[in-house]
Design a protein around this motif. Structure first.
Motif, PDB file in Angstrom:
ATOM      1  N   THR A 287     -33.897  42.523  24.802  1.00 54.55           N
ATOM      2  CA  THR A 287     -33.171  41.502  25.560  1.00 54.55           C
ATOM      3  C   THR A 287     -33.294  40.127  24.924  1.00 54.55           C
ATOM      4  O   THR A 287     -32.407  39.283  25.093  1.00 54.55           O
ATOM      5  N   TRP A 290     -30.627  40.146  22.460  1.00 54.30           N
ATOM      6  CA  TRP A 290     -29.339  40.063  23.139  1.00 54.30           C
ATOM      7  C   TRP A 290     -29.027  38.621  23.552  1.00 54.30           C
ATOM      8  O   TRP A 290     -27.889  38.169  23.418  1.00 54.30           O
ATOM      9  N   LEU A 326     -29.674  44.398  16.125  1.00 56.75           N
ATOM     10  CA  LEU A 326     -28.899  44.413  17.370  1.00 56.75           C
ATOM     11  C   LEU A 326     -28.905  45.824  17.942  1.00 56.75           C
ATOM     12  O   LEU A 326     -28.048  46.649  17.611  1.00 56.75           O
ATOM     13  N   SER A 328     -27.907  47.487  20.458  1.00 57.39           N
ATOM     14  CA  SER A 328     -26.958  47.769  21.529  1.00 57.39           C
ATOM     15  C   SER A 328     -25.561  47.674  20.946  1.00 57.39           C
ATOM     16  O   SER A 328     -25.216  46.682  20.296  1.00 57.39           O
ATOM     17  N   VAL A 331     -23.711  44.568  22.435  1.00 60.64           N
ATOM     18  CA  VAL A 331     -24.106  43.291  21.848  1.00 60.64           C
ATOM     19  C   VAL A 331     -23.634  43.215  20.394  1.00 60.64           C
ATOM     20  O   VAL A 331     -23.175  42.171  19.933  1.00 60.64           O
TER      21      VAL A 331
END
Length: 423
Positions: A287, A290, A326, A328, A331
């Motif tokens: 996070t 992110w 990254l 994700s 994202v």
């Protein structure tokens, strides 16, 4: 197309019987070489050949070999003059083309055009292969062929990587792929075989192979992969109208073991906190990346178009580490293709979901579960919109589901609920 065949008149491939339940080919059904060889080449070119290395420009041996393999796959997949051309939906290919175009324009504006363009071309060629195969073969045959090549590559990587279990996680030996990649390569065949055991047929060999794949995914200790396999299996069971007694007995018999593991051991806590506080792959650490990704863009056009598909590592501040990957797809999409890319990705998912739900049962269950597996992984893992096996799985399912919706009234008048018109 006859009720008991994989390929109809004018379609390349042999006629072969398949088990009842949606005409999805069995594991032993013959599939033409022009179908599975391009997919095998794409899978080989999509998996990492070097662990922890990201392409950032330049032409080395690995980059050139992957590009050559992808071009060969596209050349083999091109339809021959004698092949009957099946209907293929334009929407997924149009959405993907717009996504790649937005990312390429963004890269050209922010200085990452060369490495990003290389990835754009590889993903575009992969889409060309998928389109070419769907114009010549039944959509279910294409999914079955992808399942088989992923099974072969995944098993080979896992078997050659058995010595890595001493480190606590199963990694690939040849090629040296990461545990999460093995979880994808073996997870997709597991879903297909589990679905087949629940809905179509169950043999000792099928059950043994399914259990082996489950063991391999567990050995990778891939938290996202394991969680999605459990969720996918439960979804397949929930959507079943009739479940065999042996499947229900096995499911209920496993409940006491699961309760014991969750309540009376620290296995789950250790698994979720794998690597401790120093691991930048934990949810809390992700996070942080992110948040940095959201604040990365500095100009309106970068917010809209992103900075190119080669942007996979971003700087972070306020931590003892200075950069982070990254982890994700969502994202990554925001960084690589901007808000336009996010909208196009949502469009692909919506198209695939609507086509999967509209498919004939029980194949509709398989398409939905495969889509849930792909999209679920995308939340905590990147690669669903990249030159990767995750993208190949996602895009083949989306395009094949759409092709089946277009073709079934012509190929399968009985399954579509319509009778063949008489003259």
């Amino acid at each position: 197309m006859t009720l008991g065949s994989v390929s109809g008149p004018g379609i390349e491939g042999r006629t072969a019987p398949i088990a009842p339940g949606g005409r999805f080919p069995a594991l032993t059904t013959h599939l033409p070489r022009r179908l599975w060889i391009p997919l095998l080449l794409l899978v080989v070119a999509s998996i990492p050949w070097r662990r922890g290395v990201y392409f950032s420009g330049g032409l080395d041996t690995v980059v050139l070999l992957k590009a050559a393999i992808t071009v060969i796959a596209a050349a083999i997949a091109l339809p021959t003059g004698r092949a009957t051309h099946r209907r293929v939906p334009a929407a997924p290919f149009l959405l993907l083309g717009l996504y790649l175009s937005a990312s390429a324009v963004g890269a050209s504006m922010y200085g990452d055009l060369v490495p990003s363009l290389a990835l754009v071309l590889r993903v575009g060629l992969a889409a060309v292969v998928v389109h070419s195969l769907l114009t010549s073969f039944h959509p279910f045959d294409v999914i079955a062929a992808l399942t088989r090549v992923m099974l072969a590559v995944g098993l080979f990587a896992a078997l050659t990587g058995l010595p890595t279990l001493a480190s606590g996680r199963l990694s690939g030996g040849v090629p040296p792929i990461a545990p999460n990649e093995i979880a994808i390569l073996c997870g997709v065949p597991f879903i297909v075989l589990f679905w087949r055991a629940v809905y179509v047929e169950r043999t000792a060999g099928l059950v043994l192979l399914t259990a082996t794949l489950a063991g391999i995914v567990l050995a990778t200790a891939s938290r996202t992969g394991i969680a999605l396999l459990v969720a996918s299996s439960l979804l397949a069971l929930v959507r079943a109208r009739h479940v065999r007694a042996t499947v229900m007995v096995a499911a209920f018999a496993s409940l006491p073991l699961l309760v014991y593991v969750f309540l009376y051991t620290d296995a789950v806590a250790g698994f979720l906190d794998r690597g401790g506080t120093g691991n930048t792959a934990t949810l809390n650490s992700r996070t942080i990346a992110w948040s940095a990704a959201v604040d990365l863009a500095r100009e309106p056009l970068q917010h809209l178009l992103g900075a190119g598909m080669s942007r996979k590592i971003i700087p972070v501040s306020g931590q003892y580490w200075s950069s982070q990957t990254l982890d994700s797809t969502w994202v990554s999409t925001l960084v690589q293709a901007g808000y336009i890319g996010l909208l196009l990705l949502v469009g692909l998912i919506v198209f695939g979901a609507s086509a999967a739900v509209a498919a004939v049962r029980p194949v509709s269950v398989l398409l939905v579960v495969l889509l849930v597996f792909s999209v679920g992984r995308s939340i905590l893992e990147s690669g669903m919109m990249d030159a990767s096996s995750g993208f190949l799985t996602f895009f083949v399912v989306v395009a094949a589901a759409g092709a089946h919706r277009l073709q079934r009234d012509v190929d399968d008048p009985v399954e579509s609920g319509r009778s063949t018109p008489t003259r």
